[in-house]
Design an enzyme around this catalytic site. Structure first.
Site: not given
Length: 229
Positions: A45-46, A114, A116, A183
């Site tokens: 999504d970056s 994916k 978070e 991360e």
């Protein structure tokens, strides 16, 4: 090249061979991942920042992610295809998360998703994995929540926070994640967590003790260093 599957990744992990992950956001970058022989292609999504010029990844929408996922899938045929579920697409309820995860598999041509979060997302992840959609977990610095973390800061620097990360990793493993991204976690903490669980860990700024690494294509190629003021 032979198509990369979950079994491929599991065999690499069992044989203690590194797992490589590279981001892509359109057809040319997907084709680049295809040609490099990378195992996992991540549509992150970056892209909302690196491809669309926004100030925050949290502005990226489901429809935008689906559009970019389809483009990447046309170029990256061999890698295992994973996409980020954008902010707001999975937090409201396990039912909403499942519905949107199905869209990324069915409409986005992805093979896994994916999302978070740690223990608080275990129920949601279990709901998704229970119907056969692979999930890549993500703990440590979670960019969609960076405002509540005080910015893009290293996580797990104290013993208490390191233990929380280990608990998160174990919860994600129990929920059925096939691997976990860590991360911005101190190297020794990431290495210890890797030793304590039985699924691969993929590091982003987490030292060399993880099972694999994520590389951002724009950073690797130095695109912004060369062309963006």
């Amino acid at each position: 090249s032979k198509k990369v599957t979950i079994t491929t990744l599991q065999n690499l992990y069992k044989n203690n061979e590194p797992i490589t992950v590279l981001t892509a956001h359109d057809y040319p970058s997907g084709l680049f991942v295809e040609k490099t022989g990378i195992e996992i292609c991540l549509v992150g999504d970056s892209l909302g920042m690196v491809a669309l010029g926004r100030q925050s990844i949290n502005q990226t929408t489901i429809e935008e992610m689906l559009h970019h996922c389809r483009a990447v899938s046309r170029g990256a045929k061999t890698p295992f295809l994973v996409c980020d579920m954008p902010f707001g697409s999975y937090e409201t309820s396990p039912k909403d998360a499942l519905r949107n995860a199905i869209r990324f598999i069915k409409e986005g041509n992805m093979e896994a998703i994916k999302l978070e979060g740690g223990t608080e997302m275990a129920k949601t992840i279990q709901q998704i994995t229970s119907i056969g959609i692979p999930v890549l977990g993500h703990i440590g610095l979670t960019p969609q929540r960076q405002s509540s973390l005080g910015g893009f800061r290293v996580q797990g620097k104290t013993a208490k926070k390191a233990i929380k990360l280990l608990d998160d990793a174990k919860a994600l493993q129990q929920a059925g994640c096939f691997a976990i991204v860590m991360e911005a976690v101190p190297g020794p903490v990431a290495a210890y967590i890797t030793e304590q669980i039985q699924i691969p860990t993929i590091g982003i700024g987490a030292g060399s003790g993880t099972s694999g690494q994520v590389l951002v294509q724009q950073d690797m190629l130095g695109i912004y260093d060369r062309f963006v003021p």
